[in-house]
Design an enzyme around this catalytic site. Structure first.
Site, PDB file in Angstrom:
ATOM      1  N   ASN A 292       0.779  -1.237   0.000  1.00  0.00           N
ATOM      2  CA  ASN A 292       0.000   0.000   0.000  1.00  0.00           C
ATOM      3  C   ASN A 292       0.816   1.295   0.000  1.00  0.00           C
ATOM      4  OD1 ASN A 292       0.706  -0.531   2.667  1.00  0.00           O
ATOM      5  ND2 ASN A 292      -1.189   0.295   3.494  1.00  0.00           N
TER       6      ASN A 292
ATOM      7  N   GLY B 213       2.934  -5.654   7.300  1.00  0.00           N
ATOM      8  CA  GLY B 213       1.917  -6.361   6.523  1.00  0.00           C
ATOM      9  C   GLY B 213       0.792  -6.811   7.421  1.00  0.00           C
TER      10      GLY B 213
ATOM     11  N   VAL C 191      -1.716  -9.140   9.890  1.00  0.00           N
ATOM     12  CA  VAL C 191      -1.534  -9.887  11.144  1.00  0.00           C
ATOM     13  C   VAL C 191      -1.240 -11.355  10.837  1.00  0.00           C
ATOM     14  CG1 VAL C 191      -2.740 -10.707  13.204  1.00  0.00           C
ATOM     15  CG2 VAL C 191      -2.957  -8.330  12.509  1.00  0.00           C
TER      16      VAL C 191
ATOM     17  N   GLY D 146       2.284 -11.731   9.698  1.00  0.00           N
ATOM     18  CA  GLY D 146       3.176 -11.379  10.809  1.00  0.00           C
ATOM     19  C   GLY D 146       3.270 -12.503  11.831  1.00  0.00           C
TER      20      GLY D 146
ATOM     21  N   GLU E 141       5.070  -4.599  12.059  1.00  0.00           N
ATOM     22  CA  GLU E 141       4.103  -3.492  11.920  1.00  0.00           C
ATOM     23  C   GLU E 141       2.893  -4.067  11.204  1.00  0.00           C
ATOM     24  OE1 GLU E 141       4.447  -0.509  13.145  1.00  0.00           O
ATOM     25  OE2 GLU E 141       6.577  -0.374  13.583  1.00  0.00           O
TER      26      GLU E 141
ATOM     27  N   CYS F 129      -3.019   1.125   6.932  1.00  0.00           N
ATOM     28  CA  CYS F 129      -3.086   0.437   8.227  1.00  0.00           C
ATOM     29  C   CYS F 129      -3.740   1.321   9.272  1.00  0.00           C
ATOM     30  CB  CYS F 129      -1.696   0.024   8.674  1.00  0.00           C
ATOM     31  SG  CYS F 129      -0.512   1.375   8.707  1.00  0.00           S
TER      32      CYS F 129
HETATM   33  P1  NAD Z   1       0.533  -9.216   3.441  1.00  0.00           P
HETATM   34  O1  NAD Z   1       0.722  -9.675   4.828  1.00  0.00           O
HETATM   35  O2  NAD Z   1      -0.293 -10.036   2.535  1.00  0.00           O
HETATM   36  O3  NAD Z   1       1.948  -9.075   2.711  1.00  0.00           O
HETATM   37  C1  NAD Z   1       2.986  -8.271   3.238  1.00  0.00           C
HETATM   38  C2  NAD Z   1       4.321  -8.793   2.710  1.00  0.00           C
HETATM   39  O4  NAD Z   1       4.574 -10.072   3.274  1.00  0.00           O
HETATM   40  C3  NAD Z   1       4.372  -8.962   1.194  1.00  0.00           C
HETATM   41  O5  NAD Z   1       5.651  -8.619   0.735  1.00  0.00           O
HETATM   42  C4  NAD Z   1       4.140 -10.446   1.047  1.00  0.00           C
HETATM   43  O6  NAD Z   1       4.650 -10.975  -0.156  1.00  0.00           O
HETATM   44  C5  NAD Z   1       4.922 -10.973   2.243  1.00  0.00           C
HETATM   45  N1  NAD Z   1       4.576 -12.317   2.691  1.00  0.00           N
HETATM   46  C6  NAD Z   1       3.374 -12.944   2.635  1.00  0.00           C
HETATM   47  N2  NAD Z   1       3.462 -14.174   3.172  1.00  0.00           N
HETATM   48  C7  NAD Z   1       4.749 -14.336   3.582  1.00  0.00           C
HETATM   49  C8  NAD Z   1       5.468 -15.388   4.203  1.00  0.00           C
HETATM   50  N3  NAD Z   1       4.868 -16.521   4.536  1.00  0.00           N
HETATM   51  N4  NAD Z   1       6.783 -15.213   4.480  1.00  0.00           N
HETATM   52  C9  NAD Z   1       7.393 -14.067   4.151  1.00  0.00           C
HETATM   53  N5  NAD Z   1       6.768 -13.019   3.562  1.00  0.00           N
HETATM   54  C10 NAD Z   1       5.467 -13.157   3.271  1.00  0.00           C
HETATM   55  O7  NAD Z   1      -0.027  -7.716   3.528  1.00  0.00           O
HETATM   56  P2  NAD Z   1      -0.538  -6.774   2.348  1.00  0.00           P
HETATM   57  O8  NAD Z   1      -1.869  -7.246   1.881  1.00  0.00           O
HETATM   58  O9  NAD Z   1       0.532  -6.541   1.350  1.00  0.00           O
HETATM   59  O10 NAD Z   1      -0.721  -5.385   3.148  1.00  0.00           O
HETATM   60  C11 NAD Z   1      -1.866  -5.055   3.856  1.00  0.00           C
HETATM   61  C12 NAD Z   1      -1.675  -5.259   5.352  1.00  0.00           C
HETATM   62  O11 NAD Z   1      -0.525  -4.565   5.800  1.00  0.00           O
HETATM   63  C13 NAD Z   1      -2.841  -4.695   6.149  1.00  0.00           C
HETATM   64  O12 NAD Z   1      -3.173  -5.595   7.180  1.00  0.00           O
HETATM   65  C14 NAD Z   1      -2.270  -3.406   6.733  1.00  0.00           C
HETATM   66  O13 NAD Z   1      -2.914  -2.969   7.897  1.00  0.00           O
HETATM   67  C15 NAD Z   1      -0.838  -3.792   6.963  1.00  0.00           C
HETATM   68  N6  NAD Z   1       0.014  -2.606   7.040  1.00  0.00           N
HETATM   69  C16 NAD Z   1       0.532  -2.270   8.248  1.00  0.00           C
HETATM   70  C17 NAD Z   1       1.292  -1.112   8.363  1.00  0.00           C
HETATM   71  C18 NAD Z   1       1.896  -0.696   9.694  1.00  0.00           C
HETATM   72  O14 NAD Z   1       2.815   0.108   9.678  1.00  0.00           O
HETATM   73  N7  NAD Z   1       1.430  -1.209  10.812  1.00  0.00           N
HETATM   74  C19 NAD Z   1       1.524  -0.325   7.246  1.00  0.00           C
HETATM   75  C20 NAD Z   1       0.981  -0.713   6.031  1.00  0.00           C
HETATM   76  C21 NAD Z   1       0.215  -1.861   5.930  1.00  0.00           C
END
Ligand code: NAD
Length: 468
Positions: free
Chosen positions: A149, A224, A226, A229, A244, A278
């Site tokens: 995002n 990314g 929850v 994470g 995060e 987020c």
């Molecule tokens: P996502 O968790 O699907 O992906 C995030 C990243 O993780 C991507 O690069 C993805 O390829 C990678 N990933 C996915 N599975 C993995 C695994 N098993 N091992 C290693 N890497 C893996 O999230 P998204 O859909 O890209 O983003 C949206 C989410 O991110 C929302 O929940 C949003 O709230 C959160 N977000 C949080 C913040 C913050 O600062 N707290 C900021 C922006 C977005």
């Protein structure tokens, strides 16, 4: 666009298309790495860490300034690329780039201020005749994993502090929107020794575990969802972790609030980047006495939003990242309406577009507010008292940021005390963030803080020195 491993741009026969969610056209293709490529990137970073450790902070600061300059010269190209790959409006992409410049500038400044501490050793019975102090040393190799995002600024929040603290990095941007992030890594790579920054793209199911479980990685900095994470935390073993994660941020409007300001804040907080933030306003908790006026005005303003081509500077809101994302929002809104919520405007989907939507009479257990809804929805939850408002604000698994609108300082003080969130903002909505403030949530919203100074500190280890 190519990956960057050990200073070389790497392509693969296996590729995936990056799709513009506005018109479904292919923006570009990126290589699909396998576990072997990630191993090579980690090894390169592991070899480069010694070079990085020896580099002076003065030089690293200079390098970050040079990267800043190059980003500034290419700001418009970056902004356009972000819009093409994410569907974010060009206005918001330019703003992301302005913030990115600031984040990197702050990192260039902050990396000259990595201080240790003098310890008053004689406060302890055995410490009278010794000097003691700490030094902050690099961690080694940092894995940086980012979401779609805010593909550039969130990457800089990890890469610049990691490099500024003399670490090397293996960076994995989101496969959905990797292009601007890859371009950033390439620019950084030009200014650094080979292997100091590596960037790999691939399916998480193929390369995620290699990156997360490698013994050569000393820290994972992840932004990314929850679910991802938690999965990373389970697999990572003994590594430093910054997570995060998602948010479900409330905007509380008490009955003495400046309603115009609260409505403007809701507009800014609910619909920025089509709600895919987020810290978007994801729950509006409002006292009964002012709820009707607030809702009328919110609906009126929401209907005025111009939804369309994100490259048109007059557009207020573009599509979501893809049709699946829009379908997920649709399903949650339908669930709420089935459960008795009132749909006051929006509620329609076309492809990846979802109309800005206001829902009234939302109940706290409905999916639309119990789970994180990553879309342009303003769910209104009505409460009777101030106390109930804070209880409702805390009735969530998340705790990223929270906004409260009131003109009474005593109510504001109570809110700051009661609300379980990483930041409480008085007369501001939760989307407000400056890139130097400590940022990071409580509960399922994560662990650790970003914000340049805090991220940089978290990219170091503390070594104690005692001189007898
Ligand atoms: P996502 O968790 O699907 O992906 C995030 C990243 O993780 C991507 O690069 C993805 O390829 C990678 N990933 C996915 N599975 C993995 C695994 N098993 N091992 C290693 N890497 C893996 O999230 P998204 O859909 O890209 O983003 C949206 C989410 O991110 C929302 O929940 C949003 O709230 C959160 N977000 C949080 C913040 C913050 O600062 N707290 C900021 C922006 C977005």
């Amino acid at each position: 666009m190519n990956m960057l491993i050990n200073g070389k741009l790497i392509d693969k026969d296996d590729k995936v298309a990056v799709i513009n969610p506005f018109n479904n056209e292919t923006v570009d293709e990126v290589p699909l790495a396998g576990a072997e490529d990630v191993k090579k990137a980690i090894l390169a970073a592991s070899q480069a860490r010694r070079l990085m450790e020896r580099m002076s902070s003065r030089k690293l600061s200079r390098i970050l300034i040079d990267v800043h300059q190059e980003l500034k010269e290419n700001l418009e190209d970056f902004a356009k690329l972000i819009t093409l790959e994410t569907g974010k409006t060009i206005r918001d992409s330019r703003m992301e780039m302005q913030r990115s410049l600031e984040t990197i500038q702050l990192s260039a400044e902050e990396c000259k201020r990595v201080y240790g501490e003098t310890i008053p050793m004689d406060a302890a019975i055995t410490g009278r005749s010794v000097f003691g102090f700490t030094i902050k040393i690099p961690l080694g190799v940092v894995a940086a994993i980012t979401p779609f995002n805010y593909p550039v600024n969130l990457a800089i929040h990890k890469l610049a502090p990691a490099l500024g603290a003399k670490n090397s990095v293996v960076f994995k941007p989101s496969l959905t929107a990797p292009l601007a992030a890859m371009k950033l890594a390439e620019i950084m790579g030009h200014h650094l020794p080979p292997g100091a920054v590596n960037c790999v793209t691939g399916k998480s199911s193929e390369i995620g575990d290699e990156l997360v479980t490698s013994d050569l990685i000393n820290k994972i900095s992840f932004t990314g969802s929850v679910a991802t994470g938690l999965s990373i935390a389970h697999k990572a073993g003994l590594k430093k972790l910054t997570l995060e994660l998602g948010g479900n941020d409330p905007l509380i409007v008490l009955d003495d609030a400046d309603l115009d300001a609260a409505v403007s804040a809701t507009m800014a907080g609910s619909y920025l980047n089509a709600g895919q933030v987020c810290i978007a306003v994801k729950r509006i908790i409002i006292q009964d006495g002012v709820a009707d006026d607030f809702v009328d005005s919110l609906v009126e303003q929401t209907k005025k939003l111009k939804v369309g081509n994100p490259l048109d500077p007059k557009t207020d809101m573009g599509p979501l990242i893809d049709e699946y994302a829009a379908l997920a929002v649709q399903s949650k809104v339908e669930d709420a309406v089935d459960g008795g919520a009132q749909l006051l405007c929006g509620g329609q989907r076309k492809g990846a577009f979802y109309q800005p939507t206001v829902l009234d009479q939302v109940q706290p257990d409905m999916q639309v507010v119990w789970e994180e809804t990553f879309g342009p929805v303003s769910p209104v939850i009505r409460v009777r008292t101030e106390k109930e408002a804070y209880q409702m604000a805390n009735y969530t698994k998340y705790g990223l940021q929270a906004g409260i609108f009131t003109q009474d300082i005593n109510r504001a003080k109570r809110a700051v005390k009661c609300i379980e969130a990483g930041s409480v903002l008085v007369n501001k909505q939760s989307t407000f963030r400056t890139d130097n403030m400590p940022f990071g949530g409580f509960k399922l919203s994560g662990i650790g803080k970003e914000g340049v100074k805090y991220a940089l500190d978290d990219m170091t280890r503390t070594k104690m020195v005692v001189i007898g």
